[in-house]
Design an enzyme around this catalytic site. Structure first.
Site, PDB file in Angstrom:
ATOM      1  N   GLY A  10       1.141  -1.306   0.002  1.00 37.60           N
ATOM      2  CA  GLY A  10      -0.191  -0.282  -0.171  1.00 37.60           C
ATOM      3  C   GLY A  10       0.301   1.110  -0.128  1.00 37.60           C
ATOM      4  N   LYS A  32       0.076  -9.583  -0.509  1.00 32.76           N
ATOM      5  CA  LYS A  32      -1.127 -10.618  -0.691  1.00 32.76           C
ATOM      6  C   LYS A  32      -2.108 -10.168  -1.655  1.00 32.76           C
ATOM      7  CE  LYS A  32      -4.095  -9.161   2.676  1.00 32.76           C
ATOM      8  NZ  LYS A  32      -4.902  -9.785   4.095  1.00 32.76           N
ATOM      9  N   ALA A  43      -8.913   6.128   1.575  1.00 37.60           N
ATOM     10  CA  ALA A  43      -8.711   6.853   1.753  1.00 37.60           C
ATOM     11  C   ALA A  43      -8.724   7.998   1.741  1.00 37.60           C
ATOM     12  CB  ALA A  43      -7.310   7.443   2.814  1.00 37.60           C
ATOM     13  N   HIS A 156       1.512 -13.090  -2.192  1.00 34.62           N
ATOM     14  CA  HIS A 156       2.412 -13.454  -1.685  1.00 34.62           C
ATOM     15  C   HIS A 156       1.462 -13.359  -0.786  1.00 34.62           C
ATOM     16  CE1 HIS A 156       5.184 -13.948  -4.564  1.00 34.62           C
ATOM     17  NE2 HIS A 156       5.884 -14.511  -3.993  1.00 34.62           N
ATOM     18  N   ASP A 213      -2.277  -9.044   9.050  1.00 38.60           N
ATOM     19  CA  ASP A 213      -1.262 -10.418   9.031  1.00 38.60           C
ATOM     20  C   ASP A 213      -0.190  -9.919   9.882  1.00 38.60           C
ATOM     21  OD1 ASP A 213      -3.499 -11.600   7.837  1.00 38.60           O
ATOM     22  OD2 ASP A 213      -2.904 -10.802   6.028  1.00 38.60           O
ATOM     23  N   HIS A 234     -14.632   5.611  12.678  1.00 42.40           N
ATOM     24  CA  HIS A 234     -15.592   6.317  12.046  1.00 42.40           C
ATOM     25  C   HIS A 234     -17.266   6.910  12.140  1.00 42.40           C
ATOM     26  CE1 HIS A 234     -15.620   8.633   8.809  1.00 42.40           C
ATOM     27  NE2 HIS A 234     -14.482   8.923   8.539  1.00 42.40           N
ATOM     28  N   ARG A 250     -18.493  16.743   6.695  1.00 41.57           N
ATOM     29  CA  ARG A 250     -18.551  17.444   7.649  1.00 41.57           C
ATOM     30  C   ARG A 250     -17.786  19.000   8.001  1.00 41.57           C
ATOM     31  NH1 ARG A 250     -16.919  13.943  11.995  1.00 41.57           N
ATOM     32  NH2 ARG A 250     -16.033  12.382  10.658  1.00 41.57           N
ATOM     33  N   HIS A 331     -12.616   2.047  11.973  1.00 38.77           N
ATOM     34  CA  HIS A 331     -12.640   2.297  11.289  1.00 38.77           C
ATOM     35  C   HIS A 331     -11.014   2.643  10.775  1.00 38.77           C
ATOM     36  CE1 HIS A 331     -11.976   4.978   7.866  1.00 38.77           C
ATOM     37  NE2 HIS A 331     -10.681   6.479   8.273  1.00 38.77           N
ATOM     38  N   GLY A 369      -8.161  13.016  11.693  1.00 38.15           N
ATOM     39  CA  GLY A 369      -8.503  12.755   9.995  1.00 38.15           C
ATOM     40  C   GLY A 369      -7.688  13.717   8.866  1.00 38.15           C
ATOM     41  N   LEU A 373      -2.712   9.096   5.403  1.00 36.84           N
ATOM     42  CA  LEU A 373      -2.319   9.402   4.533  1.00 36.84           C
ATOM     43  C   LEU A 373      -0.465  10.199   4.973  1.00 36.84           C
ATOM     44  CD1 LEU A 373      -5.050  10.561   2.304  1.00 36.84           C
ATOM     45  CD2 LEU A 373      -3.711   8.327   1.973  1.00 36.84           C
TER      46      LEU A 373
END
Lengths: 534, 243
Positions: A10, A32, A43, A156, A213, A234, A250, A331, A369, A373
């Site tokens: 990711g 995986k 996100a 994998h 994992d 969340h 919001r 979340h 929030g 990231l």
């Protein structure tokens, strides 16, 4: 033998890969699924950086907001590092071509990046790309990885870390396509496998794959995990599908109302407070809605196009004309693999952890929030650099194949094991159990009940197994392995929650409604060594 | 409600029964796997139409399983032009190869003054989730497996319109072979994109950029425009012919 093995593809894994490669390491990224399938794609709201492009802001305020939201449980050195590096990280993403939303202010570079307000922030600080911020950052990182010729080992599935005398030597994987257990030797390993929110199966915004994992593998290898009780709920997920409606709804001026049409909370408070307020309403028998009708169709399509589509698809409501039924669901997992200030895993030398799987102590008891990231990109870089440094001095002697042998036998045993009980209903049962008894509001009696039920499920697990006997592409097997990890992690969440007789951030306990100074510490769990708090 | 799913081991459509009611196809597939047939294999991720994992074909049309509502009699099959690994799960590694060949990234970045309307230039294109639906719907693959394909070209276009790219020539050079000119502009890709992207238009725009860089349609030179040669300046009409 490669220098740096990154597990998880990711946003954190890809950033770490680029940084390690840039620092001169040979790199492989094992995941995986495929890189762009990750949770990062989900996100929506934005990524914090005190650029001050829309109104005044400074790094000090970003640090202060983050520390305040963390409720005394963050490492201020780490928070400072993250917030100070935020503007530079936006500049780096800008140089890769991330398509941020823009302002018409006649300026150049990152000074034209649009910013919006998120809960708990004292300024318009979140840089965004409509409501596809994670998707667009992730894909730009992926494009850059292709440019830099990063090696990807897709499909994998991580089985175990290989360690010798407390030092990591690589990891074992189930190659999903062939069904073979293989090992990859490396001088350094970075775990970037994401959080464990999917344990709340059915009551989470997370993808199916966020099963923790990597966190489970660290525990098995003798490493430590911490603050597992801090699960962020969340406030606004779609009621029937648990699909996320970004906080930016919001932030842009959306209201929360109950079925009487009354507002009951300041929508821009941090997530823990808003989630509890909604939960309180639901307990009183009220249905709760998000109202964005006053923003108008044009603005909604401009700022929140994804939300509009998802509401129509999953709730059959048009947000421009109707109220959106919502509920708070699991979340984000603030806890995870315990790491030091260099992101080194507590208890395993040469192993680093970054992103939602790790506890770098920047979120403390409640994440703001727009900081996730930021964390994966700022600390992804740090992890890549530090893993490269470690690799330079690490031994080149590969591990023997003892772990691979052991894991091969374990997988064979699963194929041989007769399935008496179908595990899928238990996956759902575990999700419901966690949501109901280890949820937004907790109490010790319920937590004890939950622990008993989970222990019973662990016993029951011996009668569970896989039906599918195919070696290749056996998703039934992968899901069972994920479920085993879930059953291993669930007690760490529950016992940590039982230990914490106080309320702090996302952890709220009936009978202990206040913060307690004696609990102003991290909950640490490490097997093979005496469990301890620090 | 009954649906049929193509099983790779038998190469037949297997019939499954679902409870009545409108549910996303992905929920139906999970229901089957969890309660009826654990060997049914498919890929899934976010449930929210943004990770690109679960694209399949429903009654011959590409759909995201998480966004498609099942109807009685639906026939579910894997994506086309992808090696089927098992049942609905396909090998998507070609995506990486075509993206690599099209060099869809910033080559020589520069600081730029970007505006809201600049953002709009690539907003749709950067919504791409690499679900491979367009690739599966593209008939060019039936005759040319080396075609770069809709999403790779959309991505090439996205970077070549970016003001932060100081020289788009590299990208344009790399999409000439099996690239922009091999598209038949049939628009199948555009019709199936779950994110509303229009690769056909992007490819058309890339052709324009290619011409600006001095390229021309390679098939143009060899194309035949109504032989035999009628003479008369080559306009295809000889007023004296046949009389």
């Amino acid at each position: 033998m490669i220098d740096v093995l990154i597990i998880g593809s990711g946003g954190a894994g890809l950033t770490a890969a680029l940084a390690a490669k840039d620092a001169g390491a040979s790199v492989a990224v094992a995941g995986k699924a495929y890189p762009t399938n990750s949770q990062t794609s989900m996100a929506q709201g934005g990524m914090n950086a005190a650029l001050g492009n829309v109104g005044e802001d400074d790094i000090g305020s970003h640090i202060a907001d983050t520390i305040k939201s963390a409720k005394g449980l963050c490492d201020e050195v780490m928070v400072k590092h993250m917030c100070e590096n935020a503007p530079g990280t936006i500049a780096w993403l800008e140089s890769l071509g991330v398509p941020f939303s823009r302002l018409d202010n006649g300026k150049s570079g990152t000074q034209t990046v649009a910013q919006r307000q998120m809960g708990g922030a004292s300024a318009k600080r979140a840089c965004y790309a409509q409501d596809y911020t994670g998707l667009k950052i992730l894909h730009t990182l992926y494009d850059t990885c292709l440019k830099e010729e990063i090696d990807f080992l897709d499909e994998h599935y991580l089985l175990n870390l290989i360690t010798e005398e407390g030092t990591v030597k690589g990891a074992t994987f189930l190659e999903i396509r062939t069904g073979e257990v293989k090992q990859i030797s490396a001088r350094s390993v970075i775990i970037a496998t994401g959080g464990y929110g999917a344990l709340y199966h059915g009551s989470t915004t997370n993808a199916y794959g966020s099963t923790g994992d990597g966190v489970a593998a660290v525990l098995r290898a003798g490493g430590a995990v911490s603050d597992m009780e801090f699960i962020q709920f969340h406030p606004t997920a779609l009621k029937h599908s648990s699909i996320l409606v970004s906080e930016s709804a919001r932030g842009e001026g959306g209201y929360l109302v109950n079925e009487k049409g009354e507002r009951f909370v300041d929508e821009l408070k941090p997530r823990d407070e808003v989630a509890r307020a909604i939960f309180g309403q639901i307990q009183e028998g009220q249905r709760v809605f998000l109202d964005v009708r006053h923003l108008g169709e044009e603005k909604l399509m401009e700022l929140l196009p994804q939300e509009v589509e998802l509401c129509k698809l999953h709730e059959h409501v048009d947000p421009a004309k109707e109220l959106i039924p919502i509920q708070p669901v699991a979340h984000y997992t603030m806890g995870g693999i315990d790491v030091d200030q260099g992101l080194g895993v507590h208890g395993i030398k040469g192993c680093f952890a970054v992103g939602e799987c790790s506890n770098a102590k920047v979120h403390g008891a409640n994440r703001l929030g727009g900081n996730s990231l930021l964390e994966i990109t700022v600390f992804g870089k740090l992890a890549g650099e530090n893993a490269t440094k470690h690799a330079a001095d690490a031994s080149s002697k590969p591990a023997d194949d003892a772990q691979q042998q052991k894991d091969t036998e374990a997988v064979e045993a699963l194929f041989a094991q007769k399935e008496i009980v179908n595990f899928y209903p238990y996956r759902e049962k575990l999700g419901n159990l966690l949501y109901e008894k280890v949820g937004i509001v907790r109490d010790n009696a319920q937590l004890q009940d939950a622990l008993k039920e989970v222990t019973a499920m662990q016993e029951m697990q011996k009668a569970m197994g896989i039906v599918d006997q195919s070696r290749a592409n056996n998703q039934n097997l992968i899901e069972f392995l994920e479920f085993q990890n879930a059953l291993l992690l669930a007690p760490t969440i529950i016992t940590s929650a039982i230990d914490r007789d106080e309320s702090r951030g996302a952890h709220y306990k009936v009978g202990f409604e206040q913060e307690d100074e004696t609990h102003k510490k991290h909950t640490l769990i490490q097997w093979k060594k005496e469990a301890t708090c620090r | 409600m009954q649906i049929k799913i193509l099983r790779s081991e038998t190469d037949t459509h297997q019939l499954y029964t679902l409870p009545a009611g409108e549910i996303p196809l992905l929920n139906a597939l999970s229901y089957i796997k969890e309660t009826q047939d654990a060997t049914l294999t498919f890929s899934a991720g976010c449930r929210a139409s943004v990770c690109g994992t679960c694209a399949v074909r429903v009654n011959g049309r590409e759909e995201l399983a998480c966004a498609y509502k099942v109807k009685p009699g639906d026939i579910i099959e894997p994506l086309q032009y992808h090696p089927v690994l098992r049942d609905l799960k396909v090998d998507k590694h070609r995506a990486k190869e075509t993206l690599l060949k099209s060099t869809a990234w910033l080559h020589t970045p520069q600081e730029a003054s970007l505006t809201h309307s600049d953002e709009k230039l690539s907003e749709r294109q950067t919504d791409c989730i690499l679900c491979d639906s367009c690739y599966s719907a593209c008939p060019v693959y039936a005759v040319n497996p080396d075609f770069l394909g809709p999403f790779a070209l959309t991505r090439a276009y996205r970077y070549s319109t970016d003001k932060r790219e100081s020289s788009t020539k590299n990208i344009i050079d790399n999409i000439q072979s099996n690239g922009v000119w091999d598209c038949t502009l049939c628009g199948e890709c555009t019709a199936v994109c779950p994110k509303g992207i229009d690769p056909k238009m992007d490819i058309t725009m890339l052709r324009g950029l290619s011409v600006q860089e001095g390229y021309q349609d390679p098939s143009f030179a060899t194309q035949s425009f109504g032989t035999p040669d009628f003479g008369g300046g080559g306009f295809g009409f000889d007023p004296n012919a046949g009389f």
